[in-house]
Design a protein around this motif. Structure first.
Motif, short mmCIF file in Angstrom:
data_model
loop_
_atom_site.label_atom_id
_atom_site.label_comp_id
_atom_site.label_asym_id
_atom_site.label_seq_id
_atom_site.Cartn_x
_atom_site.Cartn_y
_atom_site.Cartn_z
N ARG A 229 0.83 -1.21 0.00
CA ARG A 229 0.00 0.00 0.00
C ARG A 229 0.86 1.26 0.00
N GLU A 234 -0.83 6.73 -5.70
CA GLU A 234 -2.27 7.03 -5.77
C GLU A 234 -2.54 8.06 -6.86
N ILE A 261 -5.81 -7.53 2.62
CA ILE A 261 -5.71 -6.20 1.99
C ILE A 261 -6.97 -5.38 2.23
N HIS A 265 -7.35 -2.05 4.37
CA HIS A 265 -7.51 -0.86 3.54
C HIS A 265 -8.81 -0.96 2.74
N MET A 268 -9.25 -0.13 -1.02
CA MET A 268 -8.59 -0.90 -2.06
C MET A 268 -9.47 -2.07 -2.47
#
Length: 293
Positions: A229, A234, A261, A265, A268
């Motif tokens: 991450r 981004e 993941i 997060h 995501m």
């Protein structure tokens, strides 16, 4: 102690389990292993001998047009490079805190390399032309080498063991771009535990993150997911992770890593972009990790 994973279908040789308790862990396993982890470091290609003593070329055909060169390494070579005087490394694909399998060319790394050859720079594939690429758990670095072939601007190859970088990744890159110093210079090299790489892998620096056979141990998921991450740029960064659907005996696999993941997060998303199955051996997949739109 060491053990040999019974994952099935690695690219160099069949693996045979010799420690049925290897997959067991308790809540303190990750913390207990932490003090033995290898510290992060940059490996400079300029400081690696050319040629590397003992490096022997071996050809790997990826498709009808592309064949890559990698170093041929025996278990004895690996043990000698890693100082495995206790014999564990010569017998095993993992020795906790010492070695994470980087000298072996794992099957899923070839899956990922071939996926990149077929799909890179297509509308639904990874955009490698001009991209900054990070390969985690690189070993031989075959997917990263393919990324450079497909136009990556910069490739960082990262492995747990600096010895793997020096003995394999650096000479493999040299061998594949022997007459192309410009492309060779696009590569940089980092080694060490995923939890100790912040100084060497800048935040939001990778357009594409690659990894193969890195999700076998659930004990490493926290560090793996955090680094993934942190490295992804981004909002358009993407990661491709090639792995077995399930790693028998050690507990990791596609579903558990994807859940790790999205649990850590929620912004995501994870999906499968390619599946490999022959109906007999372990199913293999390539995961794509992106930021939710």
């Amino acid at each position: 102690g060491g053990f040999r994973f019974n994952f099935g279908g690695d690219a160099d040789a069949a693996a045979v389990a010799d420690d049925p308790a290897a997959g067991r862990k308790d809540e303190n396993e990750e913390e207990e292993a932490a003090e033995g982890r290898i510290a992060g470091t940059e490996v400079l290609a300029s400081e690696v001998p050319d040629p590397v003593p003992g490096w022997r070329p071996e050809l790997v055909k990826l498709d009808e047009r592309v064949t890559v060169v990698k170093g041929a390494v025996t278990s004895t070579d690996a043990a000698n490079a890693l100082g495995g005087a206790d014999g564990d490394i010569a017998r095993s694909d993992l020795v906790r805190g010492k070695y994470e399998g980087g000298f072996k060319l794992w099957e899923c790394s070839l899956d990922l390399a071939r996926h990149l050859l077929r799909r890179a720079n297509t509308p639904d594939g990874p955009r490698l032309h001009g991209a900054d690429v990070l390969e985690l758990g690189c070993g031989h670095g075959v997917p990263g080498i393919v990324a450079a072939v497909r136009g990556a601007r910069r490739v960082t190859l990262c492995d747990y063991n600096p010895e793997v970088i020096r003995a394999l990744a650096v000479p493999n890159v040299r061998a594949n771009f022997v007459d192309d110093p410009t492309t060779r210079d696009r590569f940089s090299y980092v080694a060490g535990d995923w939890g100790d790489l912040d100084a060497f892998v800048p935040a939001h620096s990778a357009d594409v993150v690659l990894a193969a056979e890195t999700i076998y141990s659930t004990a490493s998921y926290g560090r793996h997911v955090r680094l993934l991450r942190r490295a992804m740029r981004e909002p358009d960064g993407v990661a491709f992770i090639a792995a077995k659907r399930y790693y028998f005996g050690v507990g990791g696999g596609i579903a558990s890593f994807g859940a790790a993941i999205t649990r850590a997060h929620p912004d995501m998303e994870v999906d499968t972009v390619e599946t490999f199955s022959d109906g007999a051996s372990n199913v293999r997949e390539i995961l794509r990790v992106r930021f939710r739109r």
